[in-house]
Write a protein that holds these residues in place. Structure first.
Motif, short mmCIF file in Angstrom:
data_model
loop_
_atom_site.label_atom_id
_atom_site.label_comp_id
_atom_site.label_asym_id
_atom_site.label_seq_id
_atom_site.Cartn_x
_atom_site.Cartn_y
_atom_site.Cartn_z
N LYS A 173 45.64 44.39 40.44
CA LYS A 173 46.69 45.34 40.85
C LYS A 173 48.08 44.76 40.61
O LYS A 173 49.08 45.45 40.73
N ILE A 174 48.13 43.45 40.34
CA ILE A 174 49.42 42.80 40.10
C ILE A 174 49.37 42.14 38.73
O ILE A 174 48.38 41.51 38.37
N ASP A 175 50.45 42.28 37.98
CA ASP A 175 50.43 41.79 36.59
C ASP A 175 50.49 40.27 36.51
O ASP A 175 49.69 39.64 35.81
N LEU A 176 51.48 39.73 37.20
CA LEU A 176 51.75 38.29 37.06
C LEU A 176 51.16 37.57 38.26
O LEU A 176 51.68 37.67 39.36
N ARG A 177 50.08 36.84 38.05
CA ARG A 177 49.41 36.17 39.17
C ARG A 177 49.58 34.67 38.95
O ARG A 177 48.85 34.05 38.19
N MET A 178 50.54 34.14 39.65
CA MET A 178 51.16 32.90 39.20
C MET A 178 51.03 31.77 40.21
O MET A 178 51.17 31.99 41.41
N LEU A 179 50.80 30.58 39.70
CA LEU A 179 50.95 29.39 40.55
C LEU A 179 52.30 28.76 40.23
O LEU A 179 52.68 28.68 39.07
N ASN A 180 52.98 28.31 41.25
CA ASN A 180 54.22 27.54 41.07
C ASN A 180 53.91 26.11 41.47
O ASN A 180 53.60 25.86 42.63
N ALA A 216 42.16 25.06 34.68
CA ALA A 216 42.31 26.39 34.07
C ALA A 216 41.10 27.26 34.36
O ALA A 216 41.23 28.45 34.68
N ARG A 217 39.95 26.66 34.30
CA ARG A 217 38.72 27.40 34.56
C ARG A 217 38.71 27.93 36.00
O ARG A 217 38.37 29.08 36.25
N GLY A 223 41.29 34.88 38.56
CA GLY A 223 42.23 35.80 37.92
C GLY A 223 43.67 35.34 37.85
O GLY A 223 44.55 36.12 37.51
N ILE A 224 43.93 34.07 38.15
CA ILE A 224 45.31 33.58 38.02
C ILE A 224 45.63 33.49 36.53
O ILE A 224 44.86 32.92 35.75
N ASN A 225 46.77 34.05 36.11
CA ASN A 225 47.04 34.13 34.67
C ASN A 225 48.38 33.51 34.27
O ASN A 225 48.85 33.72 33.15
N TYR A 257 41.82 30.34 28.65
CA TYR A 257 41.44 30.83 29.98
C TYR A 257 42.36 31.96 30.44
O TYR A 257 42.39 32.30 31.62
N GLY A 258 43.13 32.49 29.51
CA GLY A 258 43.99 33.63 29.83
C GLY A 258 45.21 33.26 30.64
O GLY A 258 45.78 34.11 31.33
#
Ligand code: BDP
Length: 723
Positions: A173-180, A216-217, A223-225, A257-258
């Motif tokens: 539901k969210i485009d950018l699923r990000m780790l900082n 990454a896996r 689904g983190i991209n 891994y997208g």
């Protein structure tokens, strides 16, 4: 003892076997929620064996290759049989893993509606009929969807979900699923409590650590991209060619891994590494420098995601150094990135050392007037609450107040203010509370989740960021249960409407066991843990009482730091008359930044939810609460409650000992003991200190401090981590 030769042989075989097993095993906790072990439940086992008996997997590029590898790995380990995977379809197939464009016309049109719903990253897992025969289909529009679908399928298997009538149509539901990552180039991590940075800059780009792939896996499995590799307190060096080459090597590992790579951009980089004497965003040499720099970055990393920027915040350089605005700064970078489809993620975590207004108000005041002025590849990243990742804060009033700007939610996964990696605190409970909060910006049911996923104001792009809790520790996150926070963050970034209970259950089943005798009580621990930490650290709306700098342990007495808002005394305002921060119209009027419907509730201490009472009100010590108790007693009892909750967590954990290995049991038990000790420390130190103002006795039922206030004040931790 008489040992025969055949016994010896047997012993030898066993010894060899156990060496083989232990050497093939990864260290405890390393496999996260991805350890595949044999399914022992016979009906589930045979159901999955049947359906995976013969698989047509339509492969191709490196993402699909990873999906296939994962499937093989999972099936072999969980079903105990080598899978028969073919690259072209045949009549004996029981399962197909095929992208939409590899399906025949008939299936494509039968599933048309589904494919329209799932976008580039979603997937379908569904039983379909091919030539009159039922097969299980995993399909997607694009490669990443297949990868995510395979992970989902393996997770269903591991959680022993029956495949009867399976019909999963899922899309993020969210485009950018990000780790900082707040990782520095010297491999220290700001607010990192699980070892050093994973990125071994010294050995990159030539040496590729296996951990990069495993990282990454793990991210792909939830689904983190997107990943921002470097600290928001940025170092310009990462933008030099020597480092870009290293960044490119990481991007190469993550791409299959997208996952896209982002960097933090230090605003003064044109001066520090560009030889210019200004970083003014309207200066033509500066503009040119950034344009060239961005072009260079894309030469190294063709699918580079963009820049995350912390500007004019806590001493970081920014456009205001040159009399320009956040809009000037963000749009200048956005213009440079635009030709490459890159993004600027501009942080709204700002407060000024010269502005005496309530810190909680400053970001809103600064940013909301700019709504609509940012270019369309700029996203503004906002922390979940208006102060700073506290155990509890009301939602940030910016959510819902900038309808023309995509707002990224920034959660903190690393537990800077929540007991570091020694306390078990299940954060999805906190995230859920914020996402479910009602902003009232477009009438009822305008939740924060709807702002974030873009649905409330029809945004073209949406995002969520989590400040990572990952480091070189064997188990990645320090506390084994901190893995659940990484996992849970990813799940909520995928679907911000998921419940924390669902997430806890999934994680426990994937990580430890499917046995409900284990899952049920441990889920109770997880769900209770967030309220426990609020109670023993900052109950009833108190906040920012952690000791200075490192934020480890209580420091409510600290009041001598150069900037007022760095002092805990600024936030609690305790005096003879009472305690709390008046943010109503009689005080800082921060409540006016919320929609009137919400402000009204917060403004009145009678209607203000008790958990935010002292966030919004300064109340007398004998203020009477709904339950008839006076504030002082209620506060003291809350501190005690927090301690009691940790004790309950310990006794529940003891009850589940038999369901897990001794090592798994012991590591958490030891950590819970630390948590209990620190919960008592928080209770004792805070109550002794506040007592100097309230002048009242501790109510019955509250444990008596073992030491005096001077003792607690004297504790120093020069080497507390993460600072
Ligand atoms: C605060 C941290 C600090 C970060 C800052 C930020 O203490 O280390 O740099 O947030 O988010 O919570 O920029």
């Amino acid at each position: 003892m008489n040992i025969s030769f055949s016994h010896l042989k047997l012993f030898y075989v066993f010894a060899l076997l156990s060496i083989a097993i232990s050497s093939s095993q990864t260290p405890a906790g390393y496999d996260l929620w991805l350890e595949y072990s044999e399914i022992r439940e016979p009906t589930i086992l045979s159901e999955y064996q049947k359906v995976t008996n013969s698989i047509f997997f339509s492969g191709g590029n490196s993402i699909l290759l990873n999906a296939e590898k994962e499937l093989v790995k999972g099936l072999d380990a969980m079903l105990g049989q080598a899978s028969d995977i073919q690259d072209s379809p045949n009549l004996s197939n029981t399962m197909w893993v095929v992208k939409k464009d590899g399906l025949n016309q008939e299936l494509q049109s039968a599933l048309k509606g589904y494919f329209e719903q799932i976008g580039k990253e979603g997937f379908i897992i569904k039983s379909v009929s091919v030539d009159g025969k039922n097969i299980l289909l995993i399909s997607a529009n694009a490669d990443t969807g297949i990868l995510y679908g395979v992970f989902k399928f393996l997770q269903l298997m591991k959680m022993q979900k029956s495949l009867d009538e399976i019909n999963l149509i899922e899309a993020p539901k969210i485009d950018l699923r990000m780790l900082n990552h707040w990782d520095n180039l010297d491999r220290t991590i700001e607010r990192g409590y699980a070892g050093f940075s994973l990125w071994n800059w010294q050995k990159l780009p030539k040496y590729i650590d296996q951990r990069y792939k495993d990282y990454a896996r793990a991210n792909a499995s939830i689904g983190i991209n997107a990943t921002v590799l470097t600290n928001v307190n940025a170092n310009a060096l990462v933008l030099t060619s020597a480092y870009l080459e290293k960044v490119a090597a990481l991007a190469d590992v993550f791409r299959p891994y997208g996952i896209k790579v982002y960097l933090t951009a230090r605003f003064s980089a044109p001066i520090e590494i560009g030889g210019l004497n200004t970083a003014d965003p309207l200066d033509k040499d500066v503009i040119k420098w950034w344009n060239n720099k961005v072009t260079e970055v894309y030469k190294y990393i063709p699918d580079f995601g963009g820049f995350l920027v912390k500007a004019n915040s806590e001493g970081q350089p920014g456009p205001q150094n040159y009399g320009r605005t956040h809009v000037d700064g963000a749009n200048m970078l956005a213009t440079a990135l635009k030709p490459f489809d890159g993004l600027v993620i501009w942080r709204a975590f700002v407060y000024s050392e010269t502005d005496a207004t309530d810190r909680a108000k400053q970001a809103f005041t600064e940013f909301v007037p700019y709504d609509g002025n940012f270019l369309d590849n700029v996203l503004v990243q906002v922390k979940n609450g208006p102060i700073d990742f506290q155990p509890r804060e009301p939602f940030h009033p910016m959510f819902g107040a900038m309808p023309n700007t995509p707002l990224v939610m920034e959660f903190q996964i690393t537990q800077e203010y929540l007991g570091f990696s020694s306390h078990l605190v299940f954060l999805p409970k906190l995230y859920e509370e914020v996402l479910d909060a009602e902003t009232y910006r477009k009438g009822k049911n305008s939740t924060v989740a709807k702002v974030i996923d873009g649905s409330l104001f029809n945004k073209k792009i949406s995002g969520m960021a989590g400040v990572a809790n990952i480091g070189t520790d064997m188990n990645w996150t320090g506390h084994p249960f901190a893995q659940a926070n990484w996992y849970g963050y990813g799940r909520l970034a995928w679907d911000p409407y998921l419940s924390s209970e669902t997430i806890a259950e999934e994680w426990l089943r994937l990580t430890y066991s499917n046995n409900s005798e284990f899952v049920k009580p441990v889920k109770r621990i997880m769900i209770a843990s967030r309220e426990a930490v609020v109670n023993y650290m900052t109950p009833m709306g108190l906040h920012h009482l952690m000791d200075t700098g490192h934020h480890y342990g209580p420091g409510p007495w600290v009041g001598d730091l150069s900037r007022p808002e760095w002092n805990p005394t600024y936030y609690h305002n305790a005096d003879k008359n009472g305690i709390g921060f008046d943010r109503t119209p009689t005080g800082s009027n921060a409540t006016s930044q919320y929609a009137p419907e919400i402000a009204k509730i917060f403004n009145d201490p009678e209607t203000c939810p008790e958990e935010y009472l002292l966030w919004f009100h300064h109340l007398p010590w004998d203020y009477e609460l709904k339950n008839g108790r006076i504030l002082w007693d209620a506060l003291a009892l809350k501190y005690q409650k927090g301690v009691d909750q940790v004790e309950e967590m310990i006794s529940t954990w003891k009850q589940v000992k038999t369901y897990i290995s001794d090592d798994q049991y012991n590591e958490v038990r030891m950590l819970l003991e630390i948590q209990l000790q620190e919960a008592k420390w928080w209770r004792n130190a805070s109550l002794l200190y506040f007592q100097t103002f309230s002048g009242r006795e501790l109510p019955d039922g509250v444990g008596r401090p073992e030491e005096n206030l001077e003792y607690y004040k004297s504790l120093k931790f020069p080497y507390a981590p993460g600072n």
